[in-house]
Design an enzyme around this catalytic site. Structure first.
Site, PDB file in Angstrom:
ATOM      1  NE  ARG A 176     -38.620  -8.950 -11.792  1.00 17.33           N
ATOM      2  CZ  ARG A 176     -39.545  -7.988 -12.222  1.00 17.33           C
ATOM      3  NH1 ARG A 176     -40.564  -7.951 -11.383  1.00 17.33           N
ATOM      4  NH2 ARG A 176     -39.170  -6.770 -12.705  1.00 17.33           N
ATOM      5  CB  SER A 251     -33.334  -6.454 -12.501  1.00 20.25           C
ATOM      6  OG  SER A 251     -34.175  -5.405 -13.205  1.00 20.25           O
ATOM      7  CD  GLU A 347     -34.947 -10.602 -11.654  1.00 16.50           C
ATOM      8  OE1 GLU A 347     -35.206 -11.345 -12.797  1.00 16.50           O
ATOM      9  OE2 GLU A 347     -35.399  -9.402 -11.821  1.00 16.50           O
TER      10      GLU A 347
HETATM   11  N1  EPU Z   1     -31.881   4.347 -10.071  1.00 18.19           N
HETATM   12  C1  EPU Z   1     -30.541   4.967 -10.011  1.00 18.19           C
HETATM   13  N2  EPU Z   1     -29.590   4.551 -10.587  1.00 18.19           N
HETATM   14  C2  EPU Z   1     -29.485   3.464 -11.615  1.00 18.19           C
HETATM   15  C3  EPU Z   1     -30.690   2.677 -11.658  1.00 18.19           C
HETATM   16  C4  EPU Z   1     -31.723   3.340 -11.070  1.00 18.19           C
HETATM   17  O1  EPU Z   1     -30.489   6.123  -9.223  1.00 18.19           O
HETATM   18  O2  EPU Z   1     -28.534   2.975 -11.962  1.00 18.19           O
HETATM   19  C5  EPU Z   1     -33.033   4.923  -9.539  1.00 18.19           C
HETATM   20  C6  EPU Z   1     -33.888   5.388 -10.397  1.00 18.19           C
HETATM   21  O3  EPU Z   1     -33.736   6.785 -10.863  1.00 18.19           O
HETATM   22  C7  EPU Z   1     -35.474   5.086  -9.753  1.00 18.19           C
HETATM   23  C8  EPU Z   1     -35.175   3.759  -9.036  1.00 18.19           C
HETATM   24  O4  EPU Z   1     -33.812   3.808  -8.939  1.00 18.19           O
HETATM   25  O5  EPU Z   1     -35.662   6.179  -9.026  1.00 18.19           O
HETATM   26  C9  EPU Z   1     -35.839   2.766  -9.732  1.00 18.19           C
HETATM   27  O6  EPU Z   1     -35.106   2.423 -11.055  1.00 18.19           O
HETATM   28  P1  EPU Z   1     -35.968   2.079 -12.125  1.00 18.19           P
HETATM   29  O7  EPU Z   1     -37.312   2.568 -12.149  1.00 18.19           O
HETATM   30  O8  EPU Z   1     -35.339   2.052 -13.460  1.00 18.19           O
HETATM   31  O9  EPU Z   1     -36.387   0.666 -11.583  1.00 18.19           O
HETATM   32  P2  EPU Z   1     -35.607  -0.588 -11.098  1.00 18.19           P
HETATM   33  O10 EPU Z   1     -36.124  -0.800  -9.576  1.00 18.19           O
HETATM   34  O11 EPU Z   1     -34.226  -0.518 -11.005  1.00 18.19           O
HETATM   35  C10 EPU Z   1     -37.429  -2.498 -11.618  1.00 18.19           C
HETATM   36  C11 EPU Z   1     -37.469  -3.723 -12.134  1.00 18.19           C
HETATM   37  C12 EPU Z   1     -37.325  -3.759 -13.955  1.00 18.19           C
HETATM   38  C13 EPU Z   1     -38.178  -2.995 -14.365  1.00 18.19           C
HETATM   39  C14 EPU Z   1     -38.413  -1.656 -13.887  1.00 18.19           C
HETATM   40  C15 EPU Z   1     -39.488  -0.974 -14.081  1.00 18.19           C
HETATM   41  C16 EPU Z   1     -36.736  -5.546 -10.493  1.00 18.19           C
HETATM   42  C17 EPU Z   1     -35.629  -6.143 -10.050  1.00 18.19           C
HETATM   43  N3  EPU Z   1     -36.501  -4.560 -11.769  1.00 18.19           N
HETATM   44  O12 EPU Z   1     -36.015  -1.844 -11.937  1.00 18.19           O
HETATM   45  O13 EPU Z   1     -37.340  -5.011 -14.287  1.00 18.19           O
HETATM   46  O14 EPU Z   1     -38.192  -2.915 -15.672  1.00 18.19           O
HETATM   47  O15 EPU Z   1     -38.520  -1.702 -12.304  1.00 18.19           O
HETATM   48  O16 EPU Z   1     -40.742  -1.262 -13.533  1.00 18.19           O
HETATM   49  O17 EPU Z   1     -37.760  -5.274  -9.929  1.00 18.19           O
HETATM   50  C18 EPU Z   1     -36.181  -7.038 -14.780  1.00 18.19           C
HETATM   51  O18 EPU Z   1     -36.440  -7.501 -13.810  1.00 18.19           O
HETATM   52  O19 EPU Z   1     -35.145  -7.692 -15.501  1.00 18.19           O
HETATM   53  C19 EPU Z   1     -36.375  -5.669 -14.862  1.00 18.19           C
HETATM   54  C20 EPU Z   1     -35.703  -4.892 -15.993  1.00 18.19           C
END
Ligand code: EPU
Length: 351
Positions: A176, A251, A347
Site C-alpha cells: 500500500r 480499508s 491507509e
Molecule cells: N477479520 C475479522 N473481523 C473483521 C475483519 C477481518 O475477524 O471484521 C479477519 C478475517 O476473518 C480474516 C482476516 O481478518 O481472517 C483478514 O480479513 P480479510 O480477508 O477480509 O482481509 P483484510 O486483511 O481485512 C486486506 C486488504 C483489503 C483486501 C483484502 C483481501 C489491507 C489494508 N486490506 O484486508 O484491501 O480487499 O485483504 O485481499 O491490506 C483496501 O485496501 O482498501 C482493501 C479493501
C-alpha cells in the site's frame, strides 16, 4: 500519451470558486475547493497548474477520491483527472502490454482486459477508484498487488511541465505504498499506466475467501479468469460496502507488519490472532481481526462508524465529517495499541 490527447488546443474546464467536492470523494464529505479544474489530457494539466489562478496554491489530484479523507475545505486547486483511453500498446511472445489513461475507472478497465482475452488483473476486480490512483497506494487484494502487473507509469512533472516515464522499479512499490505516495506526492501527476499481463496465465486463487467462493461454484480446479473475477466481485460485495450507498475509503488501516520476536510474544497471549508470515521473516497481522476483537465492529461515533461486516472499513452513515472519522480512527488505534501493543497506520491520505 499523445494518442489520448485532443489535437485541438482546448483549454481545461475551470469551475466556479468554492467547488463542492462531495461527489468527488467516496466518503461523501461535504467540503469545497477554492478552485477545481477538469483536465482531459496532459496539455490541460500543464495549462491548469500554470494558470494565474493557481499561482501559489496547493494542488490536489482527485481521480475517484477513493483513498482520501477530506477533513476541511481545500484552499487550493483540485485537479479532476478525466484523461480517458485504453489500448493494447504492444505485445511480445510472453506478454501483453496494456496502457490505460489515469481517468479510466479501475473496475471497468479490469473487465475490459478480460473481455479482450488478456487475463491477469481479475483479483483486483471491483476496487473503487481510477487507473491513475492505482499505483499511488499500490492497490492489492486477494493475493495480488498492482505492482506485480505494472510495467511503467507515465506522469507529468509539475516542476517542469514535462512527462516522465517511471519503470516499475522507479515506482518503489511497497505494501500500500509507492514513490508517488511519498517523495513524489506533490510533484508528479500520473497520466497513464502500462500493465504487463503475462500470456502464461495461472489462476491466483489461494486466498481463503476466494478459494471458498470458487468452491461454492465447483470451480476450484483450474478456474478460468472470468470465474476468479466473478468470485472476487461476489466476496467484495458480501464484505465491503459500496461507496455509492455507504461512504467509505476501503480499508482504513494497513495491516501492520511486526518482527518475529514481538509476534511470538503476542501469539502466546492471543493464540487466535490472524497472521501471515512474510518472506523477510516478519509477520503481517490482520488489523480487521484485532479491531473486531476490541469490540469495535458495527460501533459508531456520531455518524462515523465501523462497518458491520469488515472492521477494517470505516463508514460515513450520513452527515459525518472527516474529523468524525479521524476521531473514531484514533479511538480504535488507542484500543488496539493497549490490547495488542501494535500501532495501526492509517491507509488513506488525510487532508
Ligand atoms: N477479520 C475479522 N473481523 C473483521 C475483519 C477481518 O475477524 O471484521 C479477519 C478475517 O476473518 C480474516 C482476516 O481478518 O481472517 C483478514 O480479513 P480479510 O480477508 O477480509 O482481509 P483484510 O486483511 O481485512 C486486506 C486488504 C483489503 C483486501 C483484502 C483481501 C489491507 C489494508 N486490506 O484486508 O484491501 O480487499 O485483504 O485481499 O491490506 C483496501 O485496501 O482498501 C482493501 C479493501
Amino acid at each position: 500519451m499523445s494518442q489520448f490527447q485532443t489535437s485541438v488546443d482546448l483549454s481545461p474546464t475551470w469551475f466556479a470558486a468554492g467547488y463542492p467536492l462531495r461527489a468527488h470523494n467516496t466518503f461523501g464529505f461535504d467540503v469545497r475547493a477554492r478552485y477545481a479544474c477538469r483536465v482531459e489530457n496532459e496539455a490541460d494539466l500543464v495549462a491548469a497548474v500554470r494558470d494565474p489562478r493557481a499561482r501559489g496554491l496547493r494542488t490536489l489530484v482527485l481521480g475517484g477520491g477513493s483513498n482520501v479523507v477530506l477533513t476541511r475545505d481545500f484552499d487550493g486547486l483540485v485537479l479532476l483527472v478525466a484523461l480517458c483511453g485504453k489500448r493494447l500498446a504492444r505485445e511480445d511472445r510472453h506478454a501483453w502490454y496494456v496502457e490505460a489513461a489515469a481517468g479510466e475507472n479501475w473496475h471497468e478497465f479490469v473487465a475490459w482486459t478480460l473481455e479482450a482475452g488478456m487475463p491477469g488483473l481479475e483479483n483486483l476486480a471491483l476496487i473503487p477508484g481510477t487507473v491513475g490512483a492505482a499505483p499511488i497506494q499500490n492497490i492489492g487484494a486477494y493475493g495480488l498487488e498492482m505492482a506485480e502487473r505494472c510495467d511503467s507509469v507515465r506522469a507529468i512533472d509539475l516542476d517542469t511541465g514535462t512527462p516522465v516515464e517511471f519503470d516499475a522499479a522507479a515506482c518503489r512499490f511497497g505494501y500500500r505504498d509507492s514513490f508517488f505516495k511519498r517523495e513524489g506526492r506533490d510533484r508528479f501527476v500520473i497520466t497513464s499506466v502500462t500493465f504487463r499481463l503475462p500470456k502464461l496465465w495461472q489462476a491466483n486463487a489461494g486466498y481463503a475467501d476466494l478459494a471458498r467462493e470458487l468452491a461454492r461454484h465447483d470451480a476450484v480446479e483450474a478456474p478460468q479468469a472470468r470465474a476468479v473475477f466473478d468470485a472476487v466481485v461476489a466476496v467484495r460485495r458480501a464484505k465491503l460496502p459500496d461507496p455509492l450507498q455507504l461512504g467509505n475509503a476501503g480499508s482504513f488501516f494497513k495491516n501492520p507488519v511486526i518482527g518475529a520476536p514481538q509476534f511470538d510474544a503476542l501469539a502466546a497471549r492471543e493464540p487466535q490472532i490472524v497472521s501471515y508470515p512474510q518472506a523477510d521473516g516478519r509477520v503481517k497481522l490482520a488489523a480487521g481481526w484485532m479491531i473486531d476483537r476490541c469490540g469495535w465492529k458495527g460501533r459508531a461515533l456520531r455518524a462515523a462508524a465501523v462497518h458491520e461486516r469488515q472492521a477494517l472499513v470505516l463508514v460515513n452513515r450520513g452527515g459525518a465529517t472527516g474529523a468524525d472519522i479521524l476521531e473514531l480512527a484514533q479511538a480504535i488505534q488507542r484500543d488496539v495499541l493497549a490490547r495488542f501493543g501494535v500501532a495501526l497506520e492509517q491507509e488513506p491520505v488525510c487532508l
